[in-house]
Design a protein around this motif. Sequence first.
Motif, PDB file in Angstrom:
ATOM      1  N   GLY A  71     101.846  -4.951  48.574  1.00 44.56           N
ATOM      2  CA  GLY A  71     102.868  -5.762  49.227  1.00 44.56           C
ATOM      3  C   GLY A  71     102.536  -7.245  49.236  1.00 44.56           C
ATOM      4  O   GLY A  71     103.432  -8.085  49.118  1.00 44.56           O
ATOM      5  N   THR A  72     101.269  -7.563  49.404  1.00 42.51           N
ATOM      6  CA  THR A  72     100.875  -8.968  49.358  1.00 42.51           C
ATOM      7  C   THR A  72     101.226  -9.528  47.981  1.00 42.51           C
ATOM      8  O   THR A  72     101.776 -10.632  47.859  1.00 42.51           O
ATOM      9  N   HIS A  96     104.058 -11.237  57.972  1.00 45.15           N
ATOM     10  CA  HIS A  96     102.877 -10.774  57.251  1.00 45.15           C
ATOM     11  C   HIS A  96     102.360 -11.854  56.312  1.00 45.15           C
ATOM     12  O   HIS A  96     101.153 -12.088  56.213  1.00 45.15           O
ATOM     13  N   ASP A 180     111.002  -9.433  52.884  1.00 46.85           N
ATOM     14  CA  ASP A 180     109.804  -8.601  52.795  1.00 46.85           C
ATOM     15  C   ASP A 180     110.183  -7.216  53.314  1.00 46.85           C
ATOM     16  O   ASP A 180     110.320  -7.008  54.518  1.00 46.85           O
ATOM     17  N   ARG A 183     108.743  -2.207  54.885  1.00 47.57           N
ATOM     18  CA  ARG A 183     109.305  -1.042  55.593  1.00 47.57           C
ATOM     19  C   ARG A 183     110.835  -1.088  55.565  1.00 47.57           C
ATOM     20  O   ARG A 183     111.507  -0.820  56.556  1.00 47.57           O
ATOM     21  N   LYS A 213     104.001   2.602  52.231  1.00 49.59           N
ATOM     22  CA  LYS A 213     104.076   3.012  53.638  1.00 49.59           C
ATOM     23  C   LYS A 213     105.061   4.163  53.836  1.00 49.59           C
ATOM     24  O   LYS A 213     105.122   4.758  54.896  1.00 49.59           O
TER      25      LYS A 213
HETATM   26  C1  LIG Z   1     105.474  -6.575  56.700  1.00 47.22           C
HETATM   27  C2  LIG Z   1     104.451  -6.315  55.640  1.00 47.22           C
HETATM   28  N1  LIG Z   1     104.561  -6.932  54.454  1.00 47.22           N
HETATM   29  C3  LIG Z   1     103.709  -6.697  53.464  1.00 47.22           C
HETATM   30  C4  LIG Z   1     102.680  -5.805  53.609  1.00 47.22           C
HETATM   31  C5  LIG Z   1     101.847  -5.539  52.403  1.00 47.22           C
HETATM   32  O1  LIG Z   1     100.581  -5.319  52.517  1.00 47.22           O
HETATM   33  P1  LIG Z   1      99.579  -4.817  51.385  1.00 47.22           P
HETATM   34  O2  LIG Z   1      99.262  -5.992  50.549  1.00 47.22           O
HETATM   35  O3  LIG Z   1      98.462  -4.348  52.201  1.00 47.22           O
HETATM   36  O4  LIG Z   1     100.234  -3.748  50.574  1.00 47.22           O
HETATM   37  C6  LIG Z   1     102.488  -5.163  54.851  1.00 47.22           C
HETATM   38  C7  LIG Z   1     101.345  -4.244  55.081  1.00 47.22           C
HETATM   39  O5  LIG Z   1     100.964  -3.941  56.155  1.00 47.22           O
HETATM   40  C8  LIG Z   1     103.402  -5.425  55.878  1.00 47.22           C
HETATM   41  O6  LIG Z   1     103.289  -4.826  57.073  1.00 47.22           O
END
Ligand SMILES: Cc1ncc(COP(=O)(O)O)c(C=O)c1O
Length: 360
Positions: A71-72, A96, A180, A183, A213
Amino acid sequence: MTYVPPLHDPQARGFASDNYAGIHPEILEAIARANGGHQVAYGADAYTQHLQGVFQAHFGADAAAYPVFNGTGANVVSLQAMTERWDAVICAQSAHINVDECGAPERVGGLKLLAVPTSQGKLTPELVELQADGRGDEHRAQPKVVSITQSTELGTLYTVAEIAAIVEHAHARDLAVHLDGARIANAAATLGVPLRAFTTDVGVDVVSFGGTKNGMMIGECVVVLNPDAVRGMAFLRKLSMQLASKMRFVSVQFDALLSGDLWLRNARHANAMALRLQAAVRDVQGVEVQRPVEANSVFAILPAEVTERLQARYPFYVWDQQTGEVRWMTSFDTTEADVDGFAASLAGEMTGALSRRQAG
Ligand SMILES: Cc1ncc(COP(=O)(O)O)c(C=O)c1O
């Protein structure tokens, strides 16, 4: 073949994060289906090609899907593609991208974030306006994108009308909108609308679509809804180290999630477990549920000693050390018995803490 036992208890579940959950069996089967033989690497495989149509069925004919690892990465690639070097991204302070990505948008994407304090993690046109100034001033980073999270980091939701209002305001100010959607499925499940109702249909430009997720093993996807809002997507994905060589195994998971109703089943279940948890703990004396429960998390304030004792049995995170607020998160595999057992333990710990306090 020698039997190798798992290194963990496959029955143990807590309330720390939907990322703690395993892989949904239908996803695991899909990965196995895509196995065997050789396929072109880096996204020219049959599964990734097929996936374009799957995302278009949800988001409309102009949608283009770019699977990534996490996700990042989805956020950093999206936002880079939507901005010039001198541009800035308006977001909620609790986003995030602002709090939990180790500065990757700034360090990797070279982005300036303009964060706004919000109530319950949600921007509004008025809050966007607080950071939308400075256009044409060479001394100021140029606001170019508004990034919202749906469902939010605080387990709340934007209504369709609230997103429409933000997009309308943003576009009138020549700002593009990124969503984003780590979820996003949980949001659609609660709102009871198709995914496109609060994205494509209200003019959101780019979505970071979450899969992990919601039952996948690994993978998220940048979904470009407005091709005019981005440039260089393919190049930016690679230079941001988000181009999977064996992409078929990421794509086939999205196919399994989105071709039928698995995405919705999983999200509905996780949300229902959060509501069950809220109902079970709401009346426990001394527990204060802090926020509306609209997706798959419950936030509550507890005495620190109760948190510590409970954490010894169930993993979950303290969200705010100052206030004692904790976050309990449910997932596709949370059971009713998990919730009821946890709520009973919480009630027991609260009673114990109360009597220790009275005795001491
Ligand atoms: C709102 C949100 N955006 C993006 C992410 C993406 O995270 P990751 O890079 O850990 O997949 C998360 C993970 O918790 C999140 O809660």
